[in-house]
Design an enzyme around this catalytic site. Sequence first.
Site, mmCIF file in Angstrom:
data_model
loop_
_atom_site.group_PDB
_atom_site.id
_atom_site.type_symbol
_atom_site.label_atom_id
_atom_site.label_comp_id
_atom_site.label_asym_id
_atom_site.label_seq_id
_atom_site.Cartn_x
_atom_site.Cartn_y
_atom_site.Cartn_z
ATOM 1 N N LYS A 52 5.897 -9.619 -13.218
ATOM 2 C CA LYS A 52 5.628 -8.328 -13.869
ATOM 3 C C LYS A 52 6.555 -8.145 -15.075
ATOM 4 O O LYS A 52 6.130 -7.684 -16.134
ATOM 5 C CB LYS A 52 5.795 -7.179 -12.857
ATOM 6 N N GLN A 96 8.495 -2.030 -5.828
ATOM 7 C CA GLN A 96 7.756 -3.126 -5.204
ATOM 8 C C GLN A 96 7.683 -2.925 -3.687
ATOM 9 O O GLN A 96 8.690 -2.653 -3.033
ATOM 10 C CB GLN A 96 8.432 -4.467 -5.543
ATOM 11 N N ASP A 119 1.538 2.581 -10.614
ATOM 12 C CA ASP A 119 0.883 1.844 -9.520
ATOM 13 C C ASP A 119 -0.337 2.603 -8.988
ATOM 14 O O ASP A 119 -1.179 2.020 -8.298
ATOM 15 C CB ASP A 119 1.866 1.667 -8.352
HETATM 16 N N1 GUN Z 1 3.100 -5.145 -3.261
HETATM 17 C C1 GUN Z 1 1.941 -5.848 -3.272
HETATM 18 N N2 GUN Z 1 1.143 -5.419 -4.268
HETATM 19 C C2 GUN Z 1 1.803 -4.438 -4.902
HETATM 20 C C3 GUN Z 1 1.491 -3.614 -6.019
HETATM 21 O O1 GUN Z 1 0.433 -3.693 -6.639
HETATM 22 N N3 GUN Z 1 2.455 -2.727 -6.376
HETATM 23 C C4 GUN Z 1 3.616 -2.598 -5.698
HETATM 24 N N4 GUN Z 1 4.469 -1.689 -6.104
HETATM 25 N N5 GUN Z 1 3.930 -3.334 -4.659
HETATM 26 C C5 GUN Z 1 3.032 -4.254 -4.268
#
Ligand code: GUN
Length: 280
Positions: A52, A96, A119
């Site tokens: 990311k 996350q 998100d």
């Molecule tokens: N863990 C797995 N997929 C995601 C996501 O799209 N966003 C976040 N914050 N955590 C995740």
Amino acid sequence: MANLIDGKALAAKIRNEIAKDVEALKARNINPGLAVVLVGNDPASSLYVSSKKKACAKAGIESFSYELPASASEKELLDLIGKLNSNGKIHGILVQLPLPDHMDESRIINAISPEKDVDGFHPVSVGRLVLGEPGFRSCTPAGIMELIDSTEIDIKGKRAVIVGRSNIVGKPLAFMLLERHATVTICHSKTADLKGEVRNADILIAAIGRARFIGGDWIKPGAMVIDVGINRLDDGRIVGDVDFDSAKDVAGAITPVPKGVGPMTITMLLKNTVLSAQRS
Ligand code: GUN
């Protein structure tokens, strides 16, 4: 052989457009910024977070990295989120998931300002989606909608069958498809006749988390198949929830794994961050 829906190429195209939007914002002295919060050192989460951050850098978005030890208290994380909420340089906050067991995930998500919830996990964002109001849409389902639209299929009136009812994929996707006038069915582990439901799908979305669970013989000839699964086999290969080799001869269009849905998720995160900066 089905048409391949190339997520990698579509993601690259959209990321180019995002980079142009970022330049336009910078010309107005707005520097889009994303806070990326990682708690603990789960290897998969570390990998996602670093992807990311790299994607942000490539698009010209500044990422601010916060790493807390797995032993951090919930209060420490809540305090950090509070500071990020009021930091004007930060337009998006990503915590996350999953979080360590001693933290209440929903309490953490609730603490993020809905105006920075890139998100799309906050109850306000989910409520806006359900009501059809503008707001942040969760990234994987938003990416799936882009993939479907890239094929120029008319979603209106189609039977869409989603296998999987998670808060992150299945449920929000159902509302996105409904908003576009699909007839939506959500299936799950207690569905009585899963194969029969899947067989009805004009658009099938598999988000189960079980390697090659859906075979080609389940699929309606000509259907569009979107495979959200990312499953690692014992030999290290990554495969989807659909058995690609048998499905590709039946489906009209299909996403591969990898290079299907995967690259779109981060792309939509970048897009939401830019959207937040544009609104700021
Ligand atoms: N863990 C797995 N997929 C995601 C996501 O799209 N966003 C976040 N914050 N955590 C995740």
